[in-house]
Write a protein that holds these residues in place. Structure first.
Motif, PDB file in Angstrom:
ATOM      1  N   ALA A   1       0.834  -1.211   0.000  1.00  0.00           N
ATOM      2  CA  ALA A   1       0.000   0.000   0.000  1.00  0.00           C
ATOM      3  C   ALA A   1       0.859   1.247   0.000  1.00  0.00           C
ATOM      4  O   ALA A   1       0.549   2.240  -0.678  1.00  0.00           O
ATOM      5  CB  ALA A   1      -0.930  -0.015   1.210  1.00  0.00           C
TER       6      ALA A   1
ATOM      7  N   PRO B   1     -15.190  -0.651  -0.278  1.00  0.00           N
ATOM      8  CA  PRO B   1     -16.398  -0.123   0.346  1.00  0.00           C
ATOM      9  C   PRO B   1     -16.857  -1.059   1.458  1.00  0.00           C
ATOM     10  O   PRO B   1     -16.449  -2.220   1.525  1.00  0.00           O
ATOM     11  CB  PRO B   1     -17.407  -0.072  -0.804  1.00  0.00           C
ATOM     12  CG  PRO B   1     -16.882  -1.037  -1.819  1.00  0.00           C
ATOM     13  CD  PRO B   1     -15.402  -1.031  -1.681  1.00  0.00           C
TER      14      PRO B   1
ATOM     15  N   CYS C   1      -6.848  -1.831  -0.585  1.00  0.00           N
ATOM     16  CA  CYS C   1      -7.670  -1.735  -1.789  1.00  0.00           C
ATOM     17  C   CYS C   1      -8.807  -0.717  -1.650  1.00  0.00           C
ATOM     18  O   CYS C   1      -9.597  -0.563  -2.588  1.00  0.00           O
ATOM     19  CB  CYS C   1      -8.261  -3.096  -2.124  1.00  0.00           C
ATOM     20  SG  CYS C   1      -7.030  -4.386  -2.407  1.00  0.00           S
ATOM     21  N   GLU C   2      -8.898  -0.072  -0.488  1.00  0.00           N
ATOM     22  CA  GLU C   2      -9.944   0.920  -0.244  1.00  0.00           C
ATOM     23  C   GLU C   2     -11.322   0.352  -0.581  1.00  0.00           C
ATOM     24  O   GLU C   2     -12.089   0.917  -1.368  1.00  0.00           O
ATOM     25  CB  GLU C   2      -9.672   2.195  -1.042  1.00  0.00           C
ATOM     26  CG  GLU C   2      -8.375   2.891  -0.665  1.00  0.00           C
ATOM     27  CD  GLU C   2      -8.151   4.177  -1.433  1.00  0.00           C
ATOM     28  OE1 GLU C   2      -8.540   4.241  -2.610  1.00  0.00           O
ATOM     29  OE2 GLU C   2      -7.614   5.126  -0.846  1.00  0.00           O
TER      30      GLU C   2
ATOM     31  N   ARG D   1     -16.097  -5.632  -6.408  1.00  0.00           N
ATOM     32  CA  ARG D   1     -15.911  -4.185  -6.316  1.00  0.00           C
ATOM     33  C   ARG D   1     -16.017  -3.565  -7.702  1.00  0.00           C
ATOM     34  O   ARG D   1     -15.363  -4.026  -8.646  1.00  0.00           O
ATOM     35  CB  ARG D   1     -14.542  -3.861  -5.714  1.00  0.00           C
ATOM     36  CG  ARG D   1     -14.287  -2.368  -5.598  1.00  0.00           C
ATOM     37  CD  ARG D   1     -12.861  -2.065  -5.200  1.00  0.00           C
ATOM     38  NE  ARG D   1     -12.620  -0.625  -5.112  1.00  0.00           N
ATOM     39  CZ  ARG D   1     -11.420  -0.069  -5.039  1.00  0.00           C
ATOM     40  NH1 ARG D   1     -10.345  -0.829  -5.037  1.00  0.00           N
ATOM     41  NH2 ARG D   1     -11.274   1.240  -4.980  1.00  0.00           N
TER      42      ARG D   1
ATOM     43  N   THR E   1      -2.222   6.503  -3.218  1.00  0.00           N
ATOM     44  CA  THR E   1      -3.607   6.137  -2.935  1.00  0.00           C
ATOM     45  C   THR E   1      -4.501   6.265  -4.165  1.00  0.00           C
ATOM     46  O   THR E   1      -5.599   5.706  -4.191  1.00  0.00           O
ATOM     47  CB  THR E   1      -4.168   7.025  -1.807  1.00  0.00           C
ATOM     48  OG1 THR E   1      -4.013   8.405  -2.187  1.00  0.00           O
ATOM     49  CG2 THR E   1      -3.425   6.780  -0.509  1.00  0.00           C
ATOM     50  N   SER E   2      -4.028   6.981  -5.169  1.00  0.00           N
ATOM     51  CA  SER E   2      -4.829   7.133  -6.386  1.00  0.00           C
ATOM     52  C   SER E   2      -4.806   5.876  -7.244  1.00  0.00           C
ATOM     53  O   SER E   2      -5.631   5.713  -8.141  1.00  0.00           O
ATOM     54  CB  SER E   2      -4.310   8.313  -7.221  1.00  0.00           C
ATOM     55  OG  SER E   2      -2.956   8.105  -7.593  1.00  0.00           O
TER      56      SER E   2
ATOM     57  N   ARG F   1      -5.623   2.200  -8.017  1.00  0.00           N
ATOM     58  CA  ARG F   1      -6.617   1.229  -7.574  1.00  0.00           C
ATOM     59  C   ARG F   1      -5.947  -0.129  -7.379  1.00  0.00           C
ATOM     60  O   ARG F   1      -5.108  -0.545  -8.161  1.00  0.00           O
ATOM     61  CB  ARG F   1      -7.734   1.127  -8.604  1.00  0.00           C
ATOM     62  CG  ARG F   1      -8.510   2.421  -8.789  1.00  0.00           C
ATOM     63  CD  ARG F   1      -9.419   2.349  -9.978  1.00  0.00           C
ATOM     64  NE  ARG F   1      -8.673   2.114 -11.209  1.00  0.00           N
ATOM     65  CZ  ARG F   1      -9.213   1.924 -12.401  1.00  0.00           C
ATOM     66  NH1 ARG F   1     -10.511   1.928 -12.529  1.00  0.00           N
ATOM     67  NH2 ARG F   1      -8.472   1.728 -13.466  1.00  0.00           N
TER      68      ARG F   1
ATOM     69  N   CYS G   1      -6.545  -4.415  -5.955  1.00  0.00           N
ATOM     70  CA  CYS G   1      -7.475  -5.487  -5.642  1.00  0.00           C
ATOM     71  C   CYS G   1      -6.656  -6.727  -5.308  1.00  0.00           C
ATOM     72  O   CYS G   1      -5.658  -7.010  -5.975  1.00  0.00           O
ATOM     73  CB  CYS G   1      -8.407  -5.757  -6.820  1.00  0.00           C
ATOM     74  SG  CYS G   1      -9.730  -6.918  -6.431  1.00  0.00           S
TER      75      CYS G   1
ATOM     76  N   SER H   1      -8.788  -4.361   2.933  1.00  0.00           N
ATOM     77  CA  SER H   1      -9.696  -3.220   2.851  1.00  0.00           C
ATOM     78  C   SER H   1      -8.931  -1.910   2.836  1.00  0.00           C
ATOM     79  O   SER H   1      -9.285  -0.972   2.123  1.00  0.00           O
ATOM     80  CB  SER H   1     -10.677  -3.239   4.037  1.00  0.00           C
ATOM     81  OG  SER H   1     -11.519  -4.370   3.966  1.00  0.00           O
ATOM     82  N   THR H   2      -7.868  -1.848   3.637  1.00  0.00           N
ATOM     83  CA  THR H   2      -7.041  -0.646   3.658  1.00  0.00           C
ATOM     84  C   THR H   2      -6.272  -0.488   2.358  1.00  0.00           C
ATOM     85  O   THR H   2      -6.256   0.591   1.755  1.00  0.00           O
ATOM     86  CB  THR H   2      -6.060  -0.693   4.843  1.00  0.00           C
ATOM     87  OG1 THR H   2      -6.799  -0.757   6.063  1.00  0.00           O
ATOM     88  CG2 THR H   2      -5.174   0.551   4.855  1.00  0.00           C
TER      89      THR H   2
END
Length: 223
Positions: free
Chosen positions: A42, A88, A85-86, A103, A47-48, A50, A52, A82-83
């Protein structure tokens, strides 16, 4: 760091599972490695970008272990993914309880990350007694049907592929599970544009022949 240096403007980062090593001695060691490596990945990408990730057989302890009765079995892995891959909230909840999620990365583009541990020939979950462990096939069909209705493209991501092992040429999924999976792939082939798996420790392409009859114990594949 090497990946980020090689592709600093990556649009998407996909992880096929097995962040932990084969020789882990405990659940705490496995989860510690998984969380540590996830955090480093990460941090390596902005953070921009994406991301998975799917859960591999080495990412649980013991290796290939699955507990379908435990609704929080994948909770620690889910928190890390989750962190990274951000995810939902609904995807994160499904991942924590069942080890898989879907997702929508952008309108018209959906990634479905499967839990393939339950289908492995090494799994203690057996097709003879569990036709649809964790309800994943029912869930997958619903995801694909919704994507078809929406006109979305789908990528399927997982760890253990429903194919033959590269070395011994033996099936890696239990045959009833592989047959059910490929039936879904054929049904929704118009929207599934990629199936991306890890596990094999080598780069390979597999071509599926939808018109061939499955060999005993193996899905129809052209290797």
């Amino acid at each position: 760091a090497a990946a980020a240096a090689a592709v600093p403007d990556a649009a998407l980062v996909l992880l096929g599972g097995d962040l932990a090593w084969h020789g882990s001695k405990s659940r705490d060691e496995t989860l510690g490695i998984f969380v540590n490596v996830s955090a480093q990945l990460a941090a390596a990408f902005p953070t921009s970008v994406r991301s998975c990730a799917a859960i591999g057989n080495n990412d649980v302890y013991p290796d290939y272990a699955v507990d379908p009765s435990n609704s929080t079995y994948y909770r620690a892995q889910a928190a890390a993914i989750s962190t990274m891959c951000e995810l939902p909230a609904d995807a994160a909840t499904n991942l924590a309880g069942r080890g898989f999620f879907a997702r929508e990365l952008e309108p018209g583009f959906v990634i479905v990350a499967l839990n393939t541990d339950v289908y492995s020939i090494e799994s203690k979950v057996r097709a003879e007694t569990a036709a649809d462990p964790l309800g994943q096939f029912e869930w997958l069909e619903a995801q694909l049907a919704a994507a078809e209705d929406a006109g979305s493209e789908v990528w399927v991501v997982g760890h253990i592929p429903p194919a033959l092992d590269s070395h011994e040429r033996l099936p890696m999924w239990q045959e009833p599970y592989a047959a059910r999976y490929w039936k879904l792939v054929v049904r929704y082939s118009a929207i599934i544009s990629a199936q991306l798996y890890g596990h094999l420790h080598t780069d390979a392409y597999r071509l599926f022949d939808a018109d061939a009859s499955p060999a005993a114990g193996a899905p129809p594949l052209i290797l």
